[in-house]
Design an enzyme around this catalytic site. Structure first.
Site, PDB file in Angstrom:
ATOM      1  N   SER A  52       0.849  -1.195   0.000  1.00  0.00           N
ATOM      2  CA  SER A  52       0.000   0.000   0.000  1.00  0.00           C
ATOM      3  C   SER A  52       0.886   1.248   0.000  1.00  0.00           C
ATOM      4  CB  SER A  52      -0.940   0.008   1.211  1.00  0.00           C
ATOM      5  OG  SER A  52      -0.224  -0.264   2.398  1.00  0.00           O
ATOM      6  N   ASP A  90       5.602  -6.961   2.393  1.00  0.00           N
ATOM      7  CA  ASP A  90       4.878  -7.465   1.218  1.00  0.00           C
ATOM      8  C   ASP A  90       5.828  -7.755   0.067  1.00  0.00           C
ATOM      9  OD1 ASP A  90       2.146  -7.817   1.586  1.00  0.00           O
ATOM     10  OD2 ASP A  90       1.692  -5.685   1.323  1.00  0.00           O
ATOM     11  N   GLU A 189      -8.953  -9.970   3.852  1.00  0.00           N
ATOM     12  CA  GLU A 189      -9.378  -8.598   3.533  1.00  0.00           C
ATOM     13  C   GLU A 189     -10.775  -8.570   2.920  1.00  0.00           C
ATOM     14  OE1 GLU A 189      -6.383  -6.275   1.558  1.00  0.00           O
ATOM     15  OE2 GLU A 189      -7.786  -4.638   1.113  1.00  0.00           O
TER      16      GLU A 189
END
Ligand code: KIV
Length: 271
Positions: A52, A90, A189
Protein backbone atom coordinates in the site's frame (compact mmCIF):
# COMPACT_ATOMS: atom_id res chain seq x y z
CA UNK A 1 -6.10 -6.23 27.15
CA UNK A 2 -2.46 -6.87 26.26
CA UNK A 3 -1.01 -9.96 27.86
CA UNK A 4 2.15 -9.64 25.80
CA UNK A 5 2.89 -5.91 26.27
CA UNK A 6 6.00 -6.76 28.30
CA UNK A 7 7.66 -9.15 25.89
CA UNK A 8 10.87 -7.90 24.34
CA UNK A 9 10.30 -9.13 20.78
CA UNK A 10 7.18 -10.32 19.00
CA UNK A 11 7.89 -13.47 16.99
CA UNK A 12 5.71 -15.64 14.79
CA UNK A 13 5.46 -18.06 17.74
CA UNK A 14 4.23 -15.29 20.06
CA UNK A 15 1.45 -14.51 17.56
CA UNK A 16 0.36 -18.13 17.52
CA UNK A 17 0.39 -18.20 21.32
CA UNK A 18 -1.75 -15.04 21.31
CA UNK A 19 -4.34 -16.83 19.21
CA UNK A 20 -4.32 -19.83 21.55
CA UNK A 21 -4.75 -17.50 24.54
CA UNK A 22 -7.49 -15.46 22.88
CA UNK A 23 -5.42 -12.26 22.85
CA UNK A 24 -6.15 -10.11 19.79
CA UNK A 25 -3.23 -9.19 17.54
CA UNK A 26 -2.69 -5.56 16.51
CA UNK A 27 -1.08 -4.81 13.16
CA UNK A 28 -0.48 -1.48 11.41
CA UNK A 29 1.39 -0.51 8.29
CA UNK A 30 4.49 1.69 8.29
CA UNK A 31 6.86 2.61 5.50
CA UNK A 32 9.44 4.94 7.04
CA UNK A 33 11.72 5.29 10.06
CA UNK A 34 9.92 8.10 11.92
CA UNK A 35 6.42 6.62 11.76
CA UNK A 36 7.65 3.08 12.46
CA UNK A 37 9.36 4.35 15.63
CA UNK A 38 6.03 5.67 16.95
CA UNK A 39 4.03 2.63 15.88
CA UNK A 40 6.56 0.32 17.57
CA UNK A 41 6.67 2.46 20.73
CA UNK A 42 2.87 2.26 20.94
CA UNK A 43 3.19 -1.51 21.31
CA UNK A 44 1.84 -2.66 17.94
CA UNK A 45 2.43 -6.40 17.64
CA UNK A 46 3.09 -6.50 13.89
CA UNK A 47 4.26 -3.78 11.52
CA UNK A 48 3.40 -4.45 7.91
CA UNK A 49 5.54 -2.78 5.30
CA UNK A 50 2.64 -3.07 2.90
CA UNK A 51 2.70 -2.56 -0.82
CA UNK A 52 0.00 0.00 0.00
CA UNK A 53 3.14 2.19 0.06
CA UNK A 54 2.50 2.31 -3.67
CA UNK A 55 -0.72 4.26 -2.91
CA UNK A 56 -0.03 6.25 0.23
CA UNK A 57 3.67 6.98 -0.21
CA UNK A 58 4.06 7.13 -3.99
CA UNK A 59 0.57 8.24 -5.06
CA UNK A 60 -0.12 5.40 -7.49
CA UNK A 61 -3.70 4.34 -8.05
CA UNK A 62 -2.96 0.65 -7.39
CA UNK A 63 -0.35 -1.44 -5.56
CA UNK A 64 1.00 -2.88 -8.81
CA UNK A 65 3.73 -0.38 -9.76
CA UNK A 66 5.87 -0.57 -6.59
CA UNK A 67 9.20 -2.32 -7.19
CA UNK A 68 11.17 -4.79 -5.10
CA UNK A 69 13.96 -2.22 -4.63
CA UNK A 70 11.43 0.31 -3.34
CA UNK A 71 9.92 -2.24 -0.92
CA UNK A 72 13.42 -3.02 0.37
CA UNK A 73 14.10 0.70 0.86
CA UNK A 74 10.88 1.14 2.87
CA UNK A 75 11.48 -2.05 4.87
CA UNK A 76 15.06 -1.21 5.82
CA UNK A 77 13.92 2.23 7.06
CA UNK A 78 11.26 0.58 9.23
CA UNK A 79 13.61 -2.08 10.57
CA UNK A 80 16.07 0.57 11.80
CA UNK A 81 13.30 2.06 13.95
CA UNK A 82 11.81 -0.92 15.71
CA UNK A 83 12.56 -2.55 19.03
CA UNK A 84 9.62 -4.88 19.65
CA UNK A 85 7.28 -5.37 16.67
CA UNK A 86 7.48 -8.22 14.18
CA UNK A 87 8.13 -6.66 10.75
CA UNK A 88 6.41 -8.33 7.78
CA UNK A 89 7.14 -7.10 4.25
CA UNK A 90 4.88 -7.47 1.22
CA UNK A 91 6.33 -9.19 -1.82
CA UNK A 92 5.47 -6.78 -4.65
CA UNK A 93 3.44 -7.69 -7.70
CA UNK A 94 5.41 -9.65 -10.31
CA UNK A 95 7.99 -11.07 -7.91
CA UNK A 96 6.40 -14.35 -6.83
CA UNK A 97 3.44 -15.22 -9.08
CA UNK A 98 4.09 -18.12 -11.44
CA UNK A 99 7.77 -18.50 -10.58
CA UNK A 100 8.66 -20.01 -7.23
CA UNK A 101 12.41 -19.52 -7.74
CA UNK A 102 11.85 -15.81 -8.31
CA UNK A 103 9.66 -15.83 -5.17
CA UNK A 104 12.52 -17.31 -3.15
CA UNK A 105 15.12 -14.90 -4.61
CA UNK A 106 12.89 -11.89 -3.86
CA UNK A 107 12.21 -13.07 -0.30
CA UNK A 108 15.91 -13.65 0.34
CA UNK A 109 16.66 -10.10 -0.87
CA UNK A 110 14.04 -8.72 1.53
CA UNK A 111 15.42 -10.71 4.46
CA UNK A 112 19.10 -10.00 3.65
CA UNK A 113 19.01 -6.38 2.48
CA UNK A 114 16.22 -5.05 4.72
CA UNK A 115 16.77 -7.49 7.60
CA UNK A 116 13.02 -8.06 7.77
CA UNK A 117 11.41 -10.81 9.86
CA UNK A 118 8.88 -12.29 7.41
CA UNK A 119 7.25 -11.78 4.01
CA UNK A 120 3.62 -11.61 2.95
CA UNK A 121 2.11 -12.55 -0.38
CA UNK A 122 -1.36 -12.62 -1.89
CA UNK A 123 -3.30 -15.66 -3.09
CA UNK A 124 -4.13 -19.27 -2.30
CA UNK A 125 -3.62 -22.45 -4.29
CA UNK A 126 -2.15 -20.57 -7.28
CA UNK A 127 0.85 -19.36 -5.22
CA UNK A 128 1.31 -22.49 -3.12
CA UNK A 129 4.51 -23.56 -4.85
CA UNK A 130 6.04 -20.12 -4.21
CA UNK A 131 5.08 -20.31 -0.54
CA UNK A 132 6.56 -23.78 -0.18
CA UNK A 133 9.84 -22.76 -1.81
CA UNK A 134 10.19 -19.60 0.32
CA UNK A 135 9.63 -21.70 3.44
CA UNK A 136 12.48 -24.04 2.48
CA UNK A 137 14.86 -21.14 3.21
CA UNK A 138 13.44 -20.72 6.70
CA UNK A 139 11.66 -17.49 5.82
CA UNK A 140 8.30 -17.10 7.60
CA UNK A 141 5.38 -16.43 5.24
CA UNK A 142 2.11 -14.63 5.94
CA UNK A 143 -0.73 -15.30 3.49
CA UNK A 144 -3.36 -12.85 2.23
CA UNK A 145 -6.83 -13.94 1.03
CA UNK A 146 -10.16 -12.31 0.22
CA UNK A 147 -9.71 -9.00 -1.54
CA UNK A 148 -6.16 -9.17 -2.87
CA UNK A 149 -5.38 -5.72 -4.31
CA UNK A 150 -2.64 -6.99 -6.65
CA UNK A 151 -5.46 -8.75 -8.57
CA UNK A 152 -7.63 -5.65 -8.88
CA UNK A 153 -7.72 -5.85 -12.67
CA UNK A 154 -9.07 -9.41 -12.42
CA UNK A 155 -11.73 -8.44 -9.84
CA UNK A 156 -12.58 -5.12 -11.52
CA UNK A 157 -13.69 -3.52 -8.22
CA UNK A 158 -12.64 -3.18 -4.57
CA UNK A 159 -16.01 -4.47 -3.26
CA UNK A 160 -16.49 -7.22 -0.67
CA UNK A 161 -15.24 -10.65 -1.80
CA UNK A 162 -16.62 -14.16 -1.24
CA UNK A 163 -20.27 -13.21 -0.78
CA UNK A 164 -21.26 -16.14 -3.00
CA UNK A 165 -21.06 -19.69 -1.68
CA UNK A 166 -18.65 -20.93 -4.36
CA UNK A 167 -16.03 -18.24 -3.68
CA UNK A 168 -16.49 -18.65 0.10
CA UNK A 169 -15.83 -22.40 -0.23
CA UNK A 170 -12.64 -21.80 -2.21
CA UNK A 171 -11.52 -19.23 0.36
CA UNK A 172 -11.91 -21.70 3.24
CA UNK A 173 -10.02 -24.35 1.26
CA UNK A 174 -7.24 -21.85 0.48
CA UNK A 175 -6.94 -20.86 4.15
CA UNK A 176 -6.45 -24.53 5.06
CA UNK A 177 -3.91 -25.00 2.27
CA UNK A 178 -1.90 -22.00 3.48
CA UNK A 179 -1.88 -23.40 7.00
CA UNK A 180 -0.82 -26.85 5.78
CA UNK A 181 1.93 -25.31 3.64
CA UNK A 182 3.36 -23.67 6.78
CA UNK A 183 2.20 -20.02 6.71
CA UNK A 184 2.40 -18.60 10.25
CA UNK A 185 -0.63 -16.31 9.83
CA UNK A 186 -2.85 -14.81 7.19
CA UNK A 187 -4.57 -11.54 6.36
CA UNK A 188 -8.22 -11.70 5.37
CA UNK A 189 -9.38 -8.60 3.53
CA UNK A 190 -12.94 -7.39 2.94
CA UNK A 191 -15.02 -10.52 3.29
CA UNK A 192 -18.32 -11.03 5.19
CA UNK A 193 -17.79 -11.14 8.98
CA UNK A 194 -19.49 -14.55 9.38
CA UNK A 195 -17.22 -16.13 6.77
CA UNK A 196 -14.11 -14.56 8.35
CA UNK A 197 -15.14 -15.94 11.74
CA UNK A 198 -15.62 -19.37 10.22
CA UNK A 199 -12.15 -19.23 8.63
CA UNK A 200 -10.53 -18.13 11.91
CA UNK A 201 -12.16 -20.96 13.83
CA UNK A 202 -11.35 -23.60 11.22
CA UNK A 203 -7.57 -23.06 11.28
CA UNK A 204 -5.00 -22.79 14.07
CA UNK A 205 -2.85 -19.99 12.64
CA UNK A 206 -3.88 -16.39 13.40
CA UNK A 207 -6.23 -14.67 10.98
CA UNK A 208 -5.73 -10.90 10.87
CA UNK A 209 -8.66 -9.05 9.35
CA UNK A 210 -9.20 -5.81 7.50
CA UNK A 211 -12.86 -5.24 6.76
CA UNK A 212 -13.50 -8.78 7.98
CA UNK A 213 -15.36 -8.10 11.25
CA UNK A 214 -14.49 -8.81 14.86
CA UNK A 215 -14.57 -12.62 14.84
CA UNK A 216 -10.96 -12.97 13.68
CA UNK A 217 -7.73 -13.08 15.69
CA UNK A 218 -6.47 -9.57 15.02
CA UNK A 219 -6.91 -6.41 13.00
CA UNK A 220 -4.80 -4.45 10.53
CA UNK A 221 -5.28 -0.93 9.16
CA UNK A 222 -3.23 1.25 6.86
CA UNK A 223 -1.59 3.82 9.14
CA UNK A 224 -2.25 6.82 6.89
CA UNK A 225 -5.94 5.90 6.70
CA UNK A 226 -6.48 5.41 10.45
CA UNK A 227 -4.61 8.65 11.24
CA UNK A 228 -6.77 10.57 8.78
CA UNK A 229 -3.85 11.65 6.60
CA UNK A 230 -5.57 10.18 3.54
CA UNK A 231 -8.99 11.71 2.90
CA UNK A 232 -10.65 10.20 -0.16
CA UNK A 233 -10.56 6.56 1.00
CA UNK A 234 -13.55 5.97 3.29
CA UNK A 235 -14.70 2.34 3.33
CA UNK A 236 -17.13 1.26 6.04
CA UNK A 237 -14.50 -0.76 7.89
CA UNK A 238 -12.13 2.18 8.36
CA UNK A 239 -12.14 3.78 11.81
CA UNK A 240 -10.28 7.08 11.75
CA UNK A 241 -8.49 7.72 15.05
CA UNK A 242 -7.40 11.22 14.11
CA UNK A 243 -7.78 13.88 11.45
CA UNK A 244 -4.08 14.47 10.83
CA UNK A 245 -4.77 15.92 7.38
CA UNK A 246 -6.52 18.84 9.09
CA UNK A 247 -3.85 19.15 11.80
CA UNK A 248 -0.96 19.19 9.33
CA UNK A 249 -2.81 21.60 7.05
CA UNK A 250 -3.38 23.95 9.98
CA UNK A 251 0.27 23.81 11.05
CA UNK A 252 1.55 24.41 7.50
CA UNK A 253 -0.76 27.38 6.85
CA UNK A 254 0.21 28.85 10.23
CA UNK A 255 3.91 28.49 9.32
CA UNK A 256 3.38 30.14 5.91
CA UNK A 257 1.56 33.04 7.55
CA UNK A 258 4.38 33.51 10.07
CA UNK A 259 7.03 33.49 7.34
CA UNK A 260 5.12 35.98 5.18
CA UNK A 261 4.55 38.32 8.10
CA UNK A 262 8.19 38.01 9.29
CA UNK A 263 6.90 36.67 12.61
CA UNK A 264 9.15 33.61 12.12
CA UNK A 265 11.94 33.45 13.12
CA UNK A 266 11.82 35.69 16.19
CA UNK A 267 14.81 36.83 18.26
CA UNK A 268 14.95 33.57 20.24
CA UNK A 269 14.93 31.49 17.08
CA UNK A 270 18.13 32.87 15.58
CA UNK A 271 21.90 32.87 16.35
O1 KIV B 1 -0.43 -3.44 1.65
C1 KIV B 1 -1.12 -3.38 2.68
O2 KIV B 1 -1.17 -2.38 3.40
C2 KIV B 1 -1.92 -4.57 3.04
C3 KIV B 1 -2.93 -4.42 4.11
C4 KIV B 1 -4.12 -3.70 3.61
C5 KIV B 1 -3.28 -5.71 4.72
O3 KIV B 1 -1.75 -5.59 2.45
Amino acid sequence: MSIHKDIKRVTTHVLQEMKRNGEKISMLTAYDYSMAKIVDEAGTDVILVGDSASNVMAGHETTLPITLDQMIYHASSVIRAIKRSLVVVDLPFGHYQGDSKEALRSSIRIMKEAEAHAVKLEGGKEVLESIQRILTAGIPVMGHLGLTPQSIYKFGTYTVRAKEEEEAKILIEDAKLLQEAGCFALVLEKVPADLAKEVASSIEIPVIGIGAGGGVDGQVLVLHDMLGITQQFSPRFLRRYHNLHQEILKACTHYIKDVKSSDFPNENEQY
